[in-house]
Design a protein around this motif. Structure first.
Motif, PDB file in Angstrom:
ATOM      1  N   THR A 121      -6.009  13.062  14.612  1.00 40.84           N
ATOM      2  CA  THR A 121      -6.564  12.130  13.628  1.00 40.84           C
ATOM      3  C   THR A 121      -6.213  12.621  12.226  1.00 40.84           C
ATOM      4  O   THR A 121      -6.543  13.761  11.860  1.00 40.84           O
ATOM      5  CB  THR A 121      -8.085  12.017  13.776  1.00 40.84           C
ATOM      6  OG1 THR A 121      -8.386  11.483  15.064  1.00 40.84           O
ATOM      7  CG2 THR A 121      -8.659  11.096  12.709  1.00 40.84           C
ATOM      8  N   THR A 122      -5.526  11.777  11.461  1.00 42.64           N
ATOM      9  CA  THR A 122      -5.116  12.122  10.102  1.00 42.64           C
ATOM     10  C   THR A 122      -5.734  11.117   9.139  1.00 42.64           C
ATOM     11  O   THR A 122      -5.665   9.909   9.370  1.00 42.64           O
ATOM     12  CB  THR A 122      -3.586  12.093   9.966  1.00 42.64           C
ATOM     13  OG1 THR A 122      -3.004  12.979  10.919  1.00 42.64           O
ATOM     14  CG2 THR A 122      -3.168  12.503   8.561  1.00 42.64           C
ATOM     15  N   ARG A 123      -6.316  11.617   8.075  1.00 43.25           N
ATOM     16  CA  ARG A 123      -6.892  10.758   7.044  1.00 43.25           C
ATOM     17  C   ARG A 123      -6.036  10.813   5.788  1.00 43.25           C
ATOM     18  O   ARG A 123      -5.576  11.880   5.396  1.00 43.25           O
ATOM     19  CB  ARG A 123      -8.329  11.144   6.735  1.00 43.25           C
ATOM     20  CG  ARG A 123      -9.289  10.752   7.857  1.00 43.25           C
ATOM     21  CD  ARG A 123     -10.726  11.142   7.577  1.00 43.25           C
ATOM     22  NE  ARG A 123     -11.620  10.562   8.554  1.00 43.25           N
ATOM     23  CZ  ARG A 123     -11.823  11.047   9.768  1.00 43.25           C
ATOM     24  NH1 ARG A 123     -11.195  12.153  10.140  1.00 43.25           N
ATOM     25  NH2 ARG A 123     -12.652  10.449  10.604  1.00 43.25           N
ATOM     26  N   ALA A 124      -5.840   9.643   5.188  1.00 49.89           N
ATOM     27  CA  ALA A 124      -4.983   9.538   4.004  1.00 49.89           C
ATOM     28  C   ALA A 124      -5.669   8.682   2.956  1.00 49.89           C
ATOM     29  O   ALA A 124      -6.503   7.818   3.273  1.00 49.89           O
ATOM     30  CB  ALA A 124      -3.636   8.928   4.377  1.00 49.89           C
ATOM     31  N   ARG A 125      -5.303   8.919   1.707  1.00 51.36           N
ATOM     32  CA  ARG A 125      -5.780   8.107   0.598  1.00 51.36           C
ATOM     33  C   ARG A 125      -4.896   6.874   0.480  1.00 51.36           C
ATOM     34  O   ARG A 125      -3.670   6.968   0.548  1.00 51.36           O
ATOM     35  CB  ARG A 125      -5.749   8.899  -0.711  1.00 51.36           C
ATOM     36  CG  ARG A 125      -6.680  10.103  -0.699  1.00 51.36           C
ATOM     37  CD  ARG A 125      -6.519  10.939  -1.961  1.00 51.36           C
ATOM     38  NE  ARG A 125      -5.165  11.502  -2.058  1.00 51.36           N
ATOM     39  CZ  ARG A 125      -4.782  12.593  -1.433  1.00 51.36           C
ATOM     40  NH1 ARG A 125      -5.616  13.250  -0.639  1.00 51.36           N
ATOM     41  NH2 ARG A 125      -3.548  13.062  -1.592  1.00 51.36           N
ATOM     42  N   LEU A 126      -5.509   5.733   0.255  1.00 55.13           N
ATOM     43  CA  LEU A 126      -4.779   4.482   0.088  1.00 55.13           C
ATOM     44  C   LEU A 126      -4.873   4.014  -1.358  1.00 55.13           C
ATOM     45  O   LEU A 126      -5.948   4.000  -1.944  1.00 55.13           O
ATOM     46  CB  LEU A 126      -5.353   3.386   0.988  1.00 55.13           C
ATOM     47  CG  LEU A 126      -4.970   3.362   2.462  1.00 55.13           C
ATOM     48  CD1 LEU A 126      -5.685   2.212   3.151  1.00 55.13           C
ATOM     49  CD2 LEU A 126      -3.465   3.228   2.644  1.00 55.13           C
ATOM     50  N   THR A 127      -3.756   3.630  -1.920  1.00 56.74           N
ATOM     51  CA  THR A 127      -3.717   2.954  -3.213  1.00 56.74           C
ATOM     52  C   THR A 127      -2.715   1.821  -3.108  1.00 56.74           C
ATOM     53  O   THR A 127      -1.827   1.834  -2.245  1.00 56.74           O
ATOM     54  CB  THR A 127      -3.301   3.907  -4.348  1.00 56.74           C
ATOM     55  OG1 THR A 127      -2.019   4.490  -4.025  1.00 56.74           O
ATOM     56  CG2 THR A 127      -4.309   5.023  -4.555  1.00 56.74           C
TER      57      THR A 127
ATOM     58  N   LEU B 287       0.806  -1.210   0.000  1.00 58.57           N
ATOM     59  CA  LEU B 287       0.000   0.000   0.000  1.00 58.57           C
ATOM     60  C   LEU B 287       0.842   1.265   0.000  1.00 58.57           C
ATOM     61  O   LEU B 287       1.969   1.278   0.495  1.00 58.57           O
ATOM     62  CB  LEU B 287      -0.909   0.021   1.235  1.00 58.57           C
ATOM     63  CG  LEU B 287      -1.869  -1.157   1.402  1.00 58.57           C
ATOM     64  CD1 LEU B 287      -2.648  -1.019   2.690  1.00 58.57           C
ATOM     65  CD2 LEU B 287      -2.800  -1.273   0.210  1.00 58.57           C
ATOM     66  N   ARG B 288       0.237   2.308  -0.539  1.00 59.36           N
ATOM     67  CA  ARG B 288       0.816   3.653  -0.506  1.00 59.36           C
ATOM     68  C   ARG B 288      -0.229   4.580   0.108  1.00 59.36           C
ATOM     69  O   ARG B 288      -1.389   4.588  -0.347  1.00 59.36           O
ATOM     70  CB  ARG B 288       1.180   4.121  -1.919  1.00 59.36           C
ATOM     71  CG  ARG B 288       1.585   5.592  -2.015  1.00 59.36           C
ATOM     72  CD  ARG B 288       1.811   5.975  -3.475  1.00 59.36           C
ATOM     73  NE  ARG B 288       1.971   7.414  -3.656  1.00 59.36           N
ATOM     74  CZ  ARG B 288       3.107   8.063  -3.543  1.00 59.36           C
ATOM     75  NH1 ARG B 288       4.203   7.389  -3.263  1.00 59.36           N
ATOM     76  NH2 ARG B 288       3.178   9.372  -3.729  1.00 59.36           N
TER      77      ARG B 288
END
Length: 460
Positions: free
Chosen positions: A42-48, A29-30
């Motif tokens: 709280t941090t939100r990130a995009r996963l690819t 994952l990235r």
């Protein structure tokens, strides 16, 4: 403002509800966040990335969301959508962080698989700290946040003798058809009125390459992109018609912008021309039709790019290659039209984004080397052309093949009135070999693109 980028690998097993045995699972994952990761928030990130389930799934286009909240909510949650066995599934799980077992709670991910609202399996993934901790820590980057929308508005400041281009290239994953949308502002050097024009082309796997032009139309100075002759190109949207062609597409960027030329050359136009990609990787959804053909695009891979300068080079080649798994290669090799510079070998700008990192680290490295020593080299020609080069520990060899039956030749005029000819193929072939020095040169990665490379060779 800076963001956070890192990569992670997890291994484990899953048991589907319809089976009694477990299957092995691997996630590569990235994660990309628009802010610097802070553990107390709280941090939100995009996963690819890529999801592999033995004998069931191997999807390199998985997408989802990561919530990192080890202190505030005491969890790190993963939601990842992927395709397995022809079905669209969602992996939903979280690491329950506790001070009593900090290592285990941060490295063990229980998860459940869903198809829609129905549960279809459950499993456990683990972060292999012994082998992956160092690569995980070294993968962290805190890049400047680039708003791709800021690169779409016109750059032209009223100076005569300028060209500005918005172009998009993509491949329909269902039919293999390559698509090219080229939008251009031309400002004649003689002081004549600027005008908007361009073309659209389709490159089917089997069949004739077809195209149509639009414009010339008066330049109306749009605020957010290109507009002319009922054709528009704005952040996230492409629409219009020309001849037998009609299109209405939505663009979804899959990564940050990529500067093929040095970043400063785009911000301060001191070079004869500069190119960059607001969307170095993107997917496209929508309708594209021409003649008797009608394509419904869903998740079609491609990219959008921008050019600004005085016009075309004396000779040039270009390659955009989506290498899969989030990796992309962009090459521009050119000989300047300016007297004196025309006698020099081609300047090569090569940018390989792999695993979230871009090589060479600086765009100038491939073009000028170190004081002229060690710069990359281009071999012009058709139907084949090449680019080779090396840094201290890596070297690359790129071979591009543009078969005549899959290449479109177009003629147009530069701002100075000179004739320019481009020979473009959105269904070219490419072979790329990357090697690394480990006492001797050893293969690090290789890619073969069969009809999915986007390439061009041109001259004046």
């Amino acid at each position: 403002m800076r963001g956070t980028v890192f990569t992670e690998t997890m291994l484990g097993t899953v048991r589907l509800d319809t089976e009694t045995t477990e299957r092995r699972v691997r996630l590569d994952l990235r994660a990309e966040a628009d802010e610097v990761l802070r553990p107390h928030r709280t941090t939100r990130a995009r996963l690819t990335g890529r999801v592999r389930i033995a004998g069931f799934a191997d999807d390199p286009g998985a997408e989802g969301e990561l919530e990192v909240s080890p202190i505030a909510r005491r969890r790190i949650r993963y939601q990842l959508a992927f395709t397995g066995d022809g079905r669209r599934l969602v992996l939903d799980g979280w690491k329950s962080v506790t001070a009593r077992r900090p290592l285990a709670s941060m490295t063990v991910l229980p998860f459940t698989l869903y198809e829609g609202d129905a549960r279809v399996g459950e499993g456990v993934l683990r972060f292999p700290a012994a082998t992956r901790l160092v690569p995980f820590l070294l993968s962290f980057r805190f890049p400047r946040r680039e708003d791709r929308a800021q690169h779409f508005p016109p750059r032209w400041d009223g100076t005569p003798g300028r060209t500005e281009v918005w172009y998009t290239t993509l491949t329909d994953p269902t039919t293999g058809t390559g698509i090219w949308l080229h939008h251009e502002l031309t400002v004649p050097a003689d002081g004549s009125d600027p005008f908007a024009h361009g073309w659209v082309a389709a490159f089917p796997r089997d069949g004739e390459v077809r195209h149509a032009r639009f414009g010339s139309a008066p330049w109306t100075r749009p605020a957010d992109g290109f507009a002319g002759d009922k054709v528009t190109a704005t952040p996230g949207q492409l629409a219009g018609g020309a001849g037998e062609f009609r299109w209405e597409l939505t663009e979804r960027p899959q990564g940050p912008p990529l500067f093929t030329f040095p970043r400063w050359s785009w911000r301060r136009p001191l070079l004869p021309a500069a190119q960059m990609l607001p969307a170095a990787r993107a997917t496209y959804d929508g309708e594209f039709s021409y003649g008797e053909h009608s394509l419904t695009l869903s998740g079609a891979p491609g990219a959008s790019a921008r050019i600004y300068g005085h016009g075309n080079a004396h000779r040039w080649t270009w390659l955009h290659a989506d290498l899969g798994g989030g990796d992309v290669l962009e090459i521009v090799a050119a000989v300047s039209t300016r007297p004196g510079l025309r006698r020099l070998p081609p300047l090569v700008f090569l940018r390989l984004r792999r695993g979230g990192r871009t090589w060479p680290r600086r765009a100038e490295r491939s073009a000028v080397g170190w004081l002229g020593v060690g710069r990359f080299r281009a071999g012009f020609g058709l139907p084949q052309w090449t680019v080779t080069g090396r840094t201290a520990l890596r070297r690359i060899h790129v071979e591009v093949d543009q078969p005549a039956e899959r290449t479109l030749t177009l003629e147009y005029r530069d701002p100075d009135g000179a004739r320019a000819v481009c020979r473009n193929s959105e269904s070219a072939d490419a072979r790329i070999v990357l090697e690394r020095w480990w006492g001797r040169w050893r293969p690090e990665a290789s890619w073969v693109l069969d009809g999915t490379a986007h390439a061009e060779a041109g001259d004046r």
